[in-house]
Enzyme design. Structure first.
Site, PDB file in Angstrom:
ATOM      1  NE  ARG A  26       1.341  57.335  -9.699  1.00  0.00           N
ATOM      2  CZ  ARG A  26       0.245  57.652 -10.153  1.00  0.00           C
ATOM      3  NH1 ARG A  26       0.568  57.402 -11.624  1.00  0.00           N
ATOM      4  NH2 ARG A  26      -0.691  58.378  -9.906  1.00  0.00           N
TER       5      ARG A  26
ATOM      6  CE1 TYR B 256      -4.233  59.271  -9.386  1.00  0.00           C
ATOM      7  CE2 TYR B 256      -3.773  61.417 -10.360  1.00  0.00           C
ATOM      8  CZ  TYR B 256      -3.874  60.594 -10.444  1.00  0.00           C
ATOM      9  OH  TYR B 256      -2.411  60.158 -10.043  1.00  0.00           O
TER      10      TYR B 256
ATOM     11  CG  HIS C 230       2.393  60.486 -14.113  1.00  0.00           C
ATOM     12  ND1 HIS C 230       2.865  59.352 -15.017  1.00  0.00           N
ATOM     13  CD2 HIS C 230       2.533  61.739 -14.808  1.00  0.00           C
ATOM     14  CE1 HIS C 230       3.376  60.025 -15.769  1.00  0.00           C
ATOM     15  NE2 HIS C 230       3.006  61.465 -16.132  1.00  0.00           N
TER      16      HIS C 230
END
Lengths: 348, 377
Positions: free
Chosen positions: B245, B258, B249
Site C-alpha cells: 500500500r 508508523y 490507509h
C-alpha cells in the site's frame, strides 16, 4: 381444518409446503438434515424428501450460515437459515445487522435479501443464562429487518410461509415453550398465509388492553380468564404476532376502547419492545385524559439455572394479573368495572 | 510457498506470458486508467470536492489483473479499496466516484454487471461469496465468484468461517487476498505468525497460491486458473497477492507516523505499471505514442466522470428512507410522510429551524462509511 396440530408440526408443514411450491427455497443450519432433523425436530424428514442439497447441514459457523444465506439470497435463492438458539445469533450480529439489513440500502435498491433466519429460544426450561434469552429487542431496533414471534400453530405456519415469500430479511423467532402446544391448523396443502405486521385480537374485552406476543400471549389469555372470574375485568388480548413492524393501528384502536394498557413480554423489561409500545401509545393518545399504561418484563438479571430462581426473574400469568390490577387501581377504575373488584380488594 | 512471477522487477520475462501482447497492452491501459482515477480522486478529496477516500496506488496490478480474468457473468465482491477492480468489471466510473462523494445512488452496477456493494466492515464479504457461489451452482450457472480482501481481513472470524464453508461445499469462489503489508498501521507480522496467507489454504483443504501482486501478468494467470478450477467443480482457491500500500490507509491517515518511508524500496516489488510497461516495450509492443494516447484517454474518462458527478442534483431528503425495505411497512411510509411534511412546513416563509435550509450540500445517507482515524482497516 384440523383442530389439534402441534406447533412444531405446523412449522414443518410451512417449510415443506414452501419448498414444494418454490424450487428456490432451501434450508441450511446445524444438525437440520436427517436423521437428526434439527435440534427441535422442526426439519425432520425434509432432507429425506428434498435431498441434502436443499436441506444442508452446515459447519458450526453462525457467521457463515447467515453470511452465506445473504449471498445466496442476493442471487435469487430463498434461503431459510436455522440458528439453533437465538443466543447464538449474537455470534453473527454483524452479518444480520450491518449486512442482511443493509444490503438493499447500500446497493441503492439493486439487491434484495429474501432471507429468513429461524431461531428458537426462551425461558422456562432451566436452560440457564446463555440458552434462555429473549433477544427480540436487539433486532426490533434495526431498520431493514422484520421480526416475527408467533403464539399459535395457525399463526406460526401462516407467518412462516409469509416470511419465506417476503423480500426482506426476517428474523423468525420460535419460542421453544410453544413447540408442544396444539391448535387448529388448516389441512396440509391448503395454502394460507398470515400477513407480517398484522396483530390479532386473541380475546375481546372492554376494560384493559394486554399487548403480548409469543408465549406471553398464552399467559395473557390465562390472566384475562382469571381477571374475568375474580375481578369482573374484561381484558382485551392483542397478540402482535409480528414484533417489527408492530401493528400500531390495532394496538391504538384497542387502547382507545379500553383506556388502559399493559404490555407484557418475557424479555428483560429495560429497553424492551414493551417500552417502545408504551411510549408510542402514550404519545399518540395524548388527547385521552385518563390514560393508564404499564409494562411487564423480566428482571434485569441473567436467567438463573435453578428453576425456582428462574421463575422469579421471568414473568408469566401472575405478573400480568398483578400489573392489570395495579394499573386499574391506580386509575381509580375498579369502581367502574364492578363490585367484584372491590370484593377482591377487600379479600386481600 | 513458491511466489509466482511472470516478469521480474525490471519487466524482464521469467516465464511464458499467460496472454498475448494485445491483451497485455489492454491490461496496461486499464492500469493507467486506474492510476489516473486514483490520483484525481486524492486531489478531489484534498480540494474538498469528495469525502474521505481510500487510495489503491501501487495495487493496480492486483485490481486490473484479477478483474481482467473475470467473465462478464462472474461476480466480484470488492472492499472499499477495490473500486479499481469494480470499474474493470463494469461498474461505471461515475458510480465509483459518486460513492466517494457520498451519494446514496452510488455504486449501482447496471443489471448485467455483477458487482457487490463494497465491503467496508472487514471480511464480511467472505461468507457472502460462499453463499453467492452456492446460489450460482444451484441455479445451474457456470459463473464463478471473485472475492477481494486484505491481509487484515484474514484475522477476522468471517474469514475462517467463510472459507471453511466454501471449502466444505466446494463453492466456485476465488478468494483473492491483497497482502499489502498493512491493516491501517498494523504490519502483517502482527496479523499472523504464519509466514504467508496462502499456506492456510491447506488447513481448509483447498488450493492455495502465492503471486507477486505487482506483476499484472502473474495475477492474471493465477486468477484465471483459479476461476477455471472453480467453474469445473474443483472448489475454491485462496490466492495471496503480495503487494504494497504505497499511499495512506485513507486520505485521513498519515503513514509516516508508523512506517519507514524507505520500506517500499526495500521490498523491491517495483511499480506495477512500470514493470508491465518495460515488459511490453522490450517486446516492441509499447512506445511513447502508446503511452501518451493511454494517458490522454484515461484523463478524459476520469474528467467526464468528475463532471457527471458534480452535475448531479443535490440528494433528495426523501432518499434517507429509500431502499430500506422492499414493500414498505405502513409505519415506515408514515414516517416518510411526516418527515416530508415537516420539511415542507419548515421551508415556508417565516418558518425557522434547520430544515428550512433545505437539503444539506454534498452527501446524503448511504455513502462511504470508511472509518478514519482510529478505525477501519
Amino acid at each position: 381444518m384440523r383442530d389439534n396440530v402441534l406447533m412444531r408440526e405446523a412449522l414443518r408443514e410451512a417449510l415443506d409446503e414452501e419448498m414444494a411450491r418454490d424450487e428456490r427455497v432451501f434450508l441450511m443450519g446445524e444438525d437440520i438434515a436427517d436423521p437428526m432433523g434439527g435440534s427441535y425436530k422442526i426439519t425432520l424428514g425434509l432432507s429425506t424428501k428434498y435431498g441434502k442439497h436443499r436441506v444442508r447441514n452446515t459447519p458450526i459457523s453462525e457467521i457463515a450460515i447467515v453470511g452465506a444465506g445473504v449471498g445466496a439470497a442476493i442471487t435469487g435463492m430463498r434461503p431459510v437459515a436455522e440458528i439453533m438458539y437465538v443466543d447464538f445469533l449474537e455470534v453473527a450480529m454483524d452479518q444480520v445487522v450491518s449486512q442482511a439489513a443493509k444490503i438493499r440500502y447500500m446497493s441503492g435498491g439493486q439487491l434484495s435479501v429474501p432471507l429468513v433466519i429461524r431461531c428458537q429460544g426462551g425461558p422456562g426450561r432451566s436452560a440457564a443464562a446463555q440458552h434462555s434469552q429473549m433477544l427480540e429487542a436487539w433486532f426490533f431496533h434495526v431498520p431493514g429487518l422484520k421480526v416475527v414471534m408467533p403464539s399459535t400453530p395457525y399463526d406460526a405456519k401462516g407467518l412462516l410461509k409469509a416470511a419465506i415469500r417476503d423480500d426482506n430479511p426476517v428474523i423468525f423467532f420460535e419460542q421453544n415453550g410453544l413447540y408442544n402446544t396444539r391448535g387448529p391448523v388448516p389441512d396440509p396443502g391448503e395454502d394460507y398465509t398470515v400477513p407480517l405486521g398484522k396483530a390479532d385480537i386473541k380475546r375481546e374485552g372492554k376494560d384493559v388492553t394486554i399487548v403480548a406476543y409469543a408465549q406471553m400471549t398464552l399467559f395473557a389469555l390465562q390472566a384475562a380468564e382469571q381477571l374475568a372470574k375474580e375481578d369482573g375485568v374484561e381484558a382485551e388480548v392483542v397478540d402482535l404476532r409480528t414484533v417489527s413492524p408492530w401493528d400500531k393501528e390495532t394496538v391504538l384502536r384497542s387502547f382507545r376502547k379500553t383506556g388502559a394498557l399493559v404490555v407484557a413480554h418475557q424479555a428483560v423489561r429495560q429497553g424492551g419492545v414493551g417500552a417502545e409500545i408504551a411510549a408510542t401509545v402514550y404519545e399518540e393518545a395524548l388527547d385521552l385524559v385518563d390514560v393508564e399504561i404499564a409494562r411487564v418484563g423480566a428482571k434485569f438479571a441473567p436467567t438463573p439455572f435453578a428453576p425456582h430462581l428462574e421463575r422469579y426473574v421471568i414473568p408469566g400469568k401472575d405478573e400480568i394479573v398483578a400489573a392489570v390490577r395495579t394499573t386499574l387501581e391506580r386509575g381509580g377504575r375498579f369502581g367502574a368495572v364492578g363490585q367484584a373488584a372491590a370484593q377482591r380488594a377487600g379479600a386481600v | 510457498m513458491e511466489l509466482l512471477r511472470v516478469i521480474d522487477g525490471e519487466g524482464r520475462p521469467l516465464r511464458e506470458a499467460p496472454c498475448t501482447d494485445e491483451d497485455a497492452r489492454a491490461l496496461l491501459e486499464r492500469m493507467i486508467f486506474l492510476r489516473a482515477f486514483d490520483e484525481r480522486a486524492v486531489a478531489l478529496q484534498r480540494q474538498g470536492r469528495i469525502g474521505t477516500y481510500a487510495p489503491y496506488r501501487g495495487m493496480e496490478a492486483c485490481q486490473a489483473g484479477a478483474a481482467s480474468a473475470l467473465s462478464p457473468e462472474d461476480w466480484l465482491l470488492p472492499t472499499y479499496r477495490d473500486h479499481g477492480a469494480a470499474m474493470i468489471h463494469g461498474l461505471p466510473v461515475e458510480e465509483a466516484l459518486a460513492y466517494w462523494a457520498g451519494r446514496v445512488e452510488s455504486y449501482r452496477a447496471p443489471a448485467e454487471v455483477n458487482v457487490f456493494p463494497p465491503a467496508v466492515p472487514i471480511a464480511t464479504q467472505i461468507p457472502h461469496a460462499a453463499g453467492i457461489g452456492w446460489g450460482l451452482r444451484r441455479a445451474g450457472s457456470a459463473a464463478a465468484v471473485l472475492c477481494f480482501f486484505g491481509d487484515g481481513a484474514t484475522s477476522e472470524g468471517d474469514f475462517h468461517e467463510g472459507i471453511n464453508f466454501a471449502g466444505v461445499f466446494r463453492a466456485p469462489v476465488v478468494f483473492f487476498c491483497q497482502n499489502n503489508g498493512y491493516a491501517i498501521s498494523v504490519p502483517f507480522s502482527r496479523q499472523t505468525a504464519a509466514a504467508s496467507i496462502a499456506v492456510r489454504a491447506a488447513g481448509y483443504g483447498i488450493a492455495g497460491e502465492r503471486v507477486d501482486g505487482n506483476d499484472a501478468l502473474a495475477v492474471l494467470d493465477a486468477v484465471r486458473r483459479a476461476l477455471q478450477r472453480a467453474r469445473e467443480g474443483g472448489g475454491p482457491t485462496l490466492i495471496e497477492a503480495l503487494t504494497y500500500r504505497v499511499g495512506p490507509h485513507t486520505t485521513s491517515d498519515d503513514p509516516s507516523r508508523y512506517r519507514d518511508p524507505e520500506e517500499a524500496q526495500r521490498l523491491a516489488l517495483g511499480d506495477p505499471l512500470e514493470r508491465l510497461r518495460r515488459y511490453l516495450a522490450g517486446r516492441g509492443a509499447w512506445d511513447e505514442a502508446d503511452e501518451a494516447r493511454a494517458q490522454e484517454a484515461a484523463r478524459a474518462r476520469v474528467a467526464a466522470a468528475v463532471r457527471a458527478v458534480e452535475a448531479m442534483a443535490p440528494p433528495d431528503p426523501a432518499d434517507i428512507f429509500a431502499h430500506v425495505y422492499g414493500a414498505e411497512p405502513l409505519f415506515f411510509q408514515e414516517q416518510r410522510r411526516r418527515f416530508l411534511a415537516e420539511l415542507e412546513s419548515a421551508a415556508r416563509p417565516g418558518a425557522g429551524g434547520p430544515a428550512a435550509r433545505g437539503p444539506a450540500p454534498g452527501g446524503a445517507a448511504g455513502g462511504p462509511a470508511v472509518r478514519t482515524e482510529g478505525g477501519g482497516r
